[in-house]
Design a protein around this motif. Structure first.
Motif, short mmCIF file in Angstrom:
data_model
loop_
_atom_site.label_atom_id
_atom_site.label_comp_id
_atom_site.label_asym_id
_atom_site.label_seq_id
_atom_site.Cartn_x
_atom_site.Cartn_y
_atom_site.Cartn_z
N ALA A 104 0.82 -1.21 0.00
CA ALA A 104 0.00 0.00 0.00
C ALA A 104 0.86 1.26 0.00
O ALA A 104 0.51 2.25 -0.66
CB ALA A 104 -0.95 -0.01 1.19
N THR A 105 1.97 1.25 0.72
CA THR A 105 2.86 2.41 0.75
C THR A 105 3.44 2.68 -0.63
O THR A 105 3.51 3.83 -1.08
CB THR A 105 3.99 2.20 1.79
N VAL A 106 3.84 1.64 -1.33
CA VAL A 106 4.35 1.80 -2.70
C VAL A 106 3.21 2.27 -3.62
O VAL A 106 3.40 3.17 -4.45
CB VAL A 106 5.01 0.51 -3.20
N ALA A 107 2.03 1.70 -3.47
CA ALA A 107 0.88 2.15 -4.27
C ALA A 107 0.61 3.63 -4.02
O ALA A 107 0.33 4.38 -4.96
CB ALA A 107 -0.36 1.31 -3.95
N ASP A 108 0.71 4.07 -2.76
CA ASP A 108 0.52 5.49 -2.45
C ASP A 108 1.53 6.34 -3.21
O ASP A 108 1.17 7.37 -3.80
CB ASP A 108 0.69 5.75 -0.95
N GLY A 109 2.79 5.93 -3.18
CA GLY A 109 3.82 6.69 -3.88
C GLY A 109 3.50 6.83 -5.36
O GLY A 109 3.65 7.91 -5.96
N ILE A 110 3.06 5.75 -5.96
CA ILE A 110 2.73 5.77 -7.39
C ILE A 110 1.52 6.67 -7.64
O ILE A 110 1.50 7.44 -8.61
CB ILE A 110 2.50 4.32 -7.89
N LEU A 111 0.52 6.62 -6.77
CA LEU A 111 -0.65 7.49 -6.93
C LEU A 111 -0.26 8.97 -6.89
O LEU A 111 -0.74 9.77 -7.69
CB LEU A 111 -1.69 7.20 -5.84
N PHE A 112 0.62 9.33 -5.95
CA PHE A 112 1.07 10.72 -5.87
C PHE A 112 1.88 11.12 -7.11
O PHE A 112 1.71 12.21 -7.64
CB PHE A 112 1.87 10.98 -4.59
N GLU A 113 2.75 10.23 -7.55
CA GLU A 113 3.53 10.52 -8.76
C GLU A 113 2.61 10.76 -9.95
O GLU A 113 2.79 11.70 -10.72
CB GLU A 113 4.50 9.37 -9.07
N ARG A 114 1.61 9.92 -10.10
CA ARG A 114 0.66 10.08 -11.21
C ARG A 114 -0.18 11.34 -11.08
O ARG A 114 -0.69 11.86 -12.07
CB ARG A 114 -0.22 8.84 -11.33
N ALA A 115 -0.31 11.85 -9.86
CA ALA A 115 -1.03 13.11 -9.62
C ALA A 115 -0.11 14.31 -9.76
O ALA A 115 -0.54 15.45 -9.55
CB ALA A 115 -1.68 13.09 -8.24
N GLY A 116 1.17 14.08 -10.09
CA GLY A 116 2.09 15.17 -10.34
C GLY A 116 2.93 15.62 -9.16
O GLY A 116 3.55 16.68 -9.21
N VAL A 117 2.97 14.82 -8.09
CA VAL A 117 3.73 15.20 -6.90
C VAL A 117 4.88 14.22 -6.69
O VAL A 117 4.65 13.03 -6.47
CB VAL A 117 2.82 15.23 -5.64
N PRO A 118 6.14 14.71 -6.74
CA PRO A 118 7.28 13.83 -6.48
C PRO A 118 7.16 13.21 -5.08
O PRO A 118 6.85 13.90 -4.11
CB PRO A 118 8.49 14.76 -6.54
N THR A 119 7.39 11.90 -5.02
CA THR A 119 7.13 11.17 -3.77
C THR A 119 8.20 10.14 -3.47
O THR A 119 8.71 9.48 -4.38
CB THR A 119 5.77 10.44 -3.87
N VAL A 120 8.50 10.01 -2.19
CA VAL A 120 9.37 8.94 -1.71
C VAL A 120 8.51 8.04 -0.82
O VAL A 120 7.93 8.49 0.16
CB VAL A 120 10.55 9.48 -0.89
N ALA A 121 8.41 6.77 -1.20
CA ALA A 121 7.73 5.77 -0.40
C ALA A 121 8.79 5.01 0.39
O ALA A 121 9.84 4.68 -0.15
CB ALA A 121 6.93 4.82 -1.29
N ILE A 122 8.50 4.74 1.67
CA ILE A 122 9.47 4.06 2.52
C ILE A 122 8.84 2.79 3.09
O ILE A 122 7.80 2.83 3.75
CB ILE A 122 9.95 4.97 3.66
N ARG A 173 17.97 11.55 -3.38
CA ARG A 173 18.19 10.96 -4.70
C ARG A 173 16.86 10.70 -5.42
O ARG A 173 16.70 11.05 -6.59
CB ARG A 173 18.98 9.67 -4.57
N ILE A 174 15.91 10.11 -4.73
CA ILE A 174 14.61 9.79 -5.34
C ILE A 174 13.87 11.06 -5.73
O ILE A 174 13.23 11.12 -6.79
CB ILE A 174 13.79 8.89 -4.41
N LEU A 175 13.97 12.09 -4.92
CA LEU A 175 13.32 13.35 -5.26
C LEU A 175 14.04 14.09 -6.39
O LEU A 175 13.49 15.02 -6.97
CB LEU A 175 13.22 14.27 -4.03
N GLY A 176 15.27 13.68 -6.68
CA GLY A 176 16.01 14.28 -7.79
C GLY A 176 16.66 15.60 -7.44
O GLY A 176 17.03 16.36 -8.33
N VAL A 177 16.79 15.88 -6.16
CA VAL A 177 17.38 17.13 -5.70
C VAL A 177 18.89 16.97 -5.60
O VAL A 177 19.37 15.93 -5.15
CB VAL A 177 16.79 17.52 -4.32
N GLU A 178 19.62 18.01 -5.97
CA GLU A 178 21.07 17.95 -5.83
C GLU A 178 21.44 18.07 -4.37
O GLU A 178 20.92 18.91 -3.64
CB GLU A 178 21.72 19.05 -6.64
#
Length: 179
Positions: A104-122, A173-178
């Motif tokens: 479910a946590t990974v599914a949440d991350g994917i849902l947020f990504e598809r909604a346009g919000v960068p997400t880290v699932a843990i 790293r996952i968020l892509g921030v330097e």
């Protein structure tokens, strides 16, 4: 002889599983609102709050907002998803430390990504397979998430902080921030 097994999506969201692209990554976290999605598992709030503190202190993130799911074993509700998408720039969701909550946590991350919000699932490292299986079922087999050392629920406050600090390089790293 090996047989191929069919993975079924327990979330009922398979029809939306066509998009496997990440949302645009921020150049920096400076001033961004961090959404923290707690799945109700023990020590999730503490882990998320320590991560947010590090993102503010060392990466200039703005405020953080804590949200709590109704139930750890299912994806975030559509209503809560919309609220978080409207109020936050990036999301960190945690902690998957069992089979269904990791999925479910990974599914949440994917849902947020598809909604346009960068997400880290843990999730926890004992349940990587569950998280990876959900990413595959969701049509996003390469979805990147972080795994903290298992267990999480029985840790002291100091141990949770250590897990949070260890997660920061992957969060960045996952968020892509330097860094």
């Amino acid at each position: 002889m090996a047989t191929e097994e069919l993975l079924l999506d327990p979330t009922g969201a398979a029809d939306d599983a066509l998009d496997h692209t990440l949302s645009p990554r921020p150049v920096s976290l400076k001033g961004l609102t961090i959404g923290l999605l707690d799945n109700t598992k023990p020590n999730s709030t503490m882990l998320l709050e320590h991560i947010a503190e590090e993102l503010r202190t060392h990466y200039g993130a703005g405020e953080s907002r804590l949200y709590t799911k109704d139930y750890f074993g299912t994806p975030v509700s559509e209503e809560l998803l919309r609220t978080i998408v409207d109020e936050c720039d990036v999301v960190v969701t945690a902690v998957g430390d069992c089979g269904s909550c990791s999925a479910a946590t990974v599914a949440d991350g994917i849902l947020f990504e598809r909604a346009g919000v960068p997400t880290v699932a843990i999730t926890s490292d004992s349940f990587l397979a569950s998280g990876r299986a959900m990413a595959t079922v969701q049509g996003f087999p390469g979805f990147d998430f972080h795994a903290v050392a298992h267990p999480m629920a029985s840790l002291s406050a100091g141990e949770v902080r250590e897990r949070a600090l260890a997660a920061i390089p992957d969060v960045i790293r996952i968020l892509g921030v330097e860094a």
